[in-house]
Design an enzyme around this catalytic site. Structure first.
Site, PDB file in Angstrom:
ATOM      1  N   GLU A   1      49.008  44.179  44.977  1.00  0.00           N
ATOM      2  CA  GLU A   1      49.124  45.616  45.274  1.00  0.00           C
ATOM      3  C   GLU A   1      50.528  45.954  45.766  1.00  0.00           C
ATOM      4  O   GLU A   1      51.085  46.996  45.403  1.00  0.00           O
ATOM      5  CB  GLU A   1      48.053  46.035  46.290  1.00  0.00           C
ATOM      6  CG  GLU A   1      46.671  46.058  45.636  1.00  0.00           C
ATOM      7  CD  GLU A   1      45.535  46.382  46.582  1.00  0.00           C
ATOM      8  OE1 GLU A   1      45.508  45.795  47.684  1.00  0.00           O
ATOM      9  OE2 GLU A   1      44.671  47.203  46.218  1.00  0.00           O
TER      10      GLU A   1
ATOM     11  N   GLU B   1      39.296  39.993  44.882  1.00  0.00           N
ATOM     12  CA  GLU B   1      38.427  40.628  45.901  1.00  0.00           C
ATOM     13  C   GLU B   1      36.952  40.609  45.540  1.00  0.00           C
ATOM     14  O   GLU B   1      36.087  40.449  46.393  1.00  0.00           O
ATOM     15  CB  GLU B   1      38.861  42.080  46.132  1.00  0.00           C
ATOM     16  CG  GLU B   1      40.136  42.250  46.933  1.00  0.00           C
ATOM     17  CD  GLU B   1      41.404  42.116  46.110  1.00  0.00           C
ATOM     18  OE1 GLU B   1      41.340  41.649  44.942  1.00  0.00           O
ATOM     19  OE2 GLU B   1      42.475  42.472  46.638  1.00  0.00           O
TER      20      GLU B   1
END
Ligand code: NAI
Length: 678
Positions: free
Chosen positions: A91, A111
């Protein structure tokens, strides 16, 4: 920028996720800085969040603010990536204007494996760069992609060799020289536009992952977040992503998956066998027996490049066994997961022999011959004379006493159980059965070998069935009682499938072959009224086209069979049982509570080191759904008092002592505690 050009900043080495933000703020304000390169010291680029922080208040600044700062910088920001850019790390990279990477770098959003989604813009930025389909597959699978693939899909702008920092600075200088625009991913739209107004993109994707994601909550939220990226403006999409993330963070599924992540790592630790215990280096392995288990065990070694000798009693058995191994490899190759050269290379590492002297040089021997004590003892006495003095001698027995087997040698300290699960080349679980005399180096070596051959080894003690099968036995016993009292095999199985298991006990029996248990029962003079009647009809399960269920040719779907129902009703009548309707809830309680109770006994007897080890065994060996953590974690969530009290009710109703709660369960229930915290 001609004469006014300024050098890009020298690299920062972020020690936490906030560092890139702090540095870029500093660099943004410094007139001497023309561009910013984010590069990490050490083994890797930022590889994700510190998951021990999950569930606690986050430290400032939040990743969102940091990313905002990076993306809105008026000076170009380049991420220079090595190692793995995972989760929050990817990210960060996606908030930069440009990304370069070394060829060995990997990129991904893992995730989902913790029941979460990338919550700092990952689901909004990734599809803008790589397109909706690829973003969906990366985010929902959680699997990383390599650098070449990342370049092909535009996730990185260039791949570089050699000095990464130098390459990052050179790239930034080029951006300045060529006055390239600041590429803000949030502003990109063409790849999203391609999916806009085409809901079938998402419908097709949902269908394609339905089987693997059944019961999990995170994959659906991941998909919804990517839908938001397509259908909402960026800032709105971020808000939606946040909502979906928080929902997952609070979900029981994610709690269980995060628990399990640590449980698996914990299982590697054996309190009195420290991590630095000397292990034997394994350069050569040997497997005795090339039957159902031996062939699969040998494949595990060949798969990681360890030469392995397989010994059989007769040439025909050896040829048959090695033929099955080859067929297995060729099946994998036909699916494109191995090349023909890989198949030959692996087969080349497996040497067959009918002469025991062929194992003289092996560093570890794993015995997988017939499950009969006299044969095991004879084999161990024989290998004791042949094997090197420091070789580890392991048995794959599933029911026999490892200590008695060790007693057939003059070196019981080198003997240990290594209990694989069928199919041994596929199933990840390995119960390492520590004998009373197994030495610490022997235990440490068995655990290390297990990890090296890509298994999840869990250390257990000697008892009948060890941990997994001992608990399974409890479930099997209740399943048999339930069908006599009024349920049918498909109802019992459906309750467990709905719970999240891949199949129920009856379909599992049909898959494994009902004749195996029948033969064992006959040998011991035991009976199982329904199962025996089914076997007497030659219904051995899938391999004969029928067992508890019937099967259409070439199809593994179990179909309820009136013939079996009749057998069950007849047996019940003969035993004077009045059949009744049994609710699904009772079925679940009767199948799972006795397992939890047995788990409590296993803990008390110190057969398992810790409750979470039992959970690892059930998830990796028996298909317990990981989003329910494992039987002991699940019991804790339900409340041990609930389980204990219900068991007492069953005991009152049946008068059967099998429902007596184990002392540990009783104690913890009274104290309001759980197994895992205990
Ligand atoms: P299997 O009957 O398929 O294979 C046993 C093989 O050992 C046969 O090919 C036989 O020819 C060979 N053999 C017999 N005596 C031998 C000797 N003295 N030297 C060398 N080879 C010899 O049996 P399977 O199912 O592979 O089981 C082997 C062991 O693994 C047993 O101890 C069993 O309890 C255990 N096990 C089996 C599991 C299963 O699902 N089948 C699961 C976990 C453990």
């Amino acid at each position: 920028m001609g004469s006014s050009r300024r050098a890009p900043t020298r690299p920062s080495a972020p020690s936490s996720s906030s560092a890139p933000g702090a540095r870029s703020q500093q660099a943004g304000a410094d007139p001497a800085v023309g561009a910013i390169v984010i590069v990490c010291a050490g083994r890797t680029f930022i590889a994700g969040a510190d998951i021990t922080e999950f569930g606690k208040p986050m430290k400032e600044p939040g990743l969102h603010e940091v990313l905002d700062l990076i993306e809105s910088s008026s000076k170009p920001v380049v991420a220079a990536i090595h190692g793995t850019a995972l989760g929050g790390g990817l990210e960060v990279a996606l908030a930069c204007h440009y990304r370069i990477g070394v060829k060995a770098a990997r990129f991904g959003f893992p995730e989902v494996k913790l029941g979460l989604l990338p919550g700092a813009g990952g689901t909004q930025r990734l599809p803008r760069v790589v397109g909706v389909e690829r973003a969906l597959s990366m985010i929902v699978s959680g699997d990383p992609i390599g650098a070449e693939e990342a370049l092909r899909h535009g996730l990185v702008d260039a791949l570089v060799d050699g000095d990464l920092t130098g390459a990052g600075v050179a790239f930034a200088e080029r951006v300045l020289d060529e006055r390239r625009p600041l590429k803000k991913i949030r502003d990109l739209d063409d790849k999203l536009a391609a999916a806009r107004g085409r809901p079938e993109v998402f419908a097709d994707f949902r269908k394609s992952v339905a089987r693997q994601t059944r019961g999990f909550r995170a994959p659906e939220n991941c998909i919804k977040a990517v839908e938001a990226a397509v259908n909402l403006p960026f800032v709105e999409g971020l808000k939606r992503e946040r909502e979906l993330f928080l929902e997952l963070m609070a979900s029981p599924e994610s709690k269980a998956q995060r628990y399990f992540f640590f449980a698996e790592r914990e299982a590697a630790k054996i309190p009195d066998v420290p991590a630095d215990t000397a292990t034997k280096e394994v350069k050569k392995a040997a497997v005795l027996g090339a039957g159902t288990m031996g062939g699969g065990i040998a494949m595990n070694f060949a798969n990681v490049g360890i030469p392995v000798t397989v010994v059989e009693i007769a040439k025909e058995a050896l040829d048959r066994g090695l033929g099955v191994v080859r067929k297995n490899y060729e099946a994998t190759a036909s699916k494109g997961r191995l090349t023909a050269a890989d198949v030959e290379k692996r087969m080349g590492l497996i040497t067959g022999s009918t002469d025991y002297s062929a194992i003289a040089e092996a560093d570890i021997v794993i015995e997988a011959v017939f499950e009969e004590m006299p044969i095991k003892k004879e084999v161990f006495a024989k290998i004791d004379k042949i094997c090197k003095a420091d070789a580890v001698l392991a048995t794959n027995t599933s029911t026999l006493d490892v200590n008695e087997i060790a007693g057939a040698t003059r070196r019981p300290e080198s003997v240990i159980g290594m209990h694989f699960f069928s199919p041994a080349n596929v199933m990840r679980l390995l119960e390492v059965v520590r004998g009373a005399k197994s030495s610490k180096p022997t235990v440490a070596t068995a655990m290390a070998v297990g990890r090296r051959i890509a298994k999840v080894p869990v250390c257990v003690g000697v008892c009948y069935g060890f941990v997994g099968n001992r608990m399974l036995h409890q479930r099997g016993r209740e399943a048999e009682k339930l069908i006599l009292e009024g349920a049918l095999p498909h109802q019992v199985d459906k309750v467990l499938v709905d719970f999240g298991f891949p199949m129920g006990p009856f379909a599992m029996g049909d898959l494994a072959g009902l004749d195996v248990g029948w033969r064992i029962r006959k040998g011991k003079g035991q009976k199982s009224a329904v199962a025996d009647r089914i076997c007497e009809l030659g219904r051995f399960g899938q391999k004969t086209g029928s067992g508890y269920f019937r099967y259409e040719k070439g199809d593994r779907t179990p179909i309820p069979d009136p013939e079996v129902e009749k057998i069950i009703v007849d047996v019940a009548t003969a035993q004077g049982i009045t059949r009744r309707h049994i609710a699904d809830e009772e079925i679940l309680q009767r199948l799972l509570y006795p397992m939890v109770n047995e788990g409590a006994k296993i803990l008390e007897e110190k057969i398992a080191i810790r409750a979470s080890d039992i959970d690892v065994i059930w998830v990796y060996g028996y298909g317990w759904p990981v989003y329910r953590g494992g039987p002991m974690f699940w019991a804790d969530q339900l409340g041990l008092k609930t389980i204990r009290d219900r068991m007492l009710e069953f005991r009152r109703a049946t008068g059967d002592d099998l429902w007596t709660p184990a002392p540990l369960l009783d104690r913890l229930a009274t104290a309001g505690q759980g197994f895992v915290q205990a």
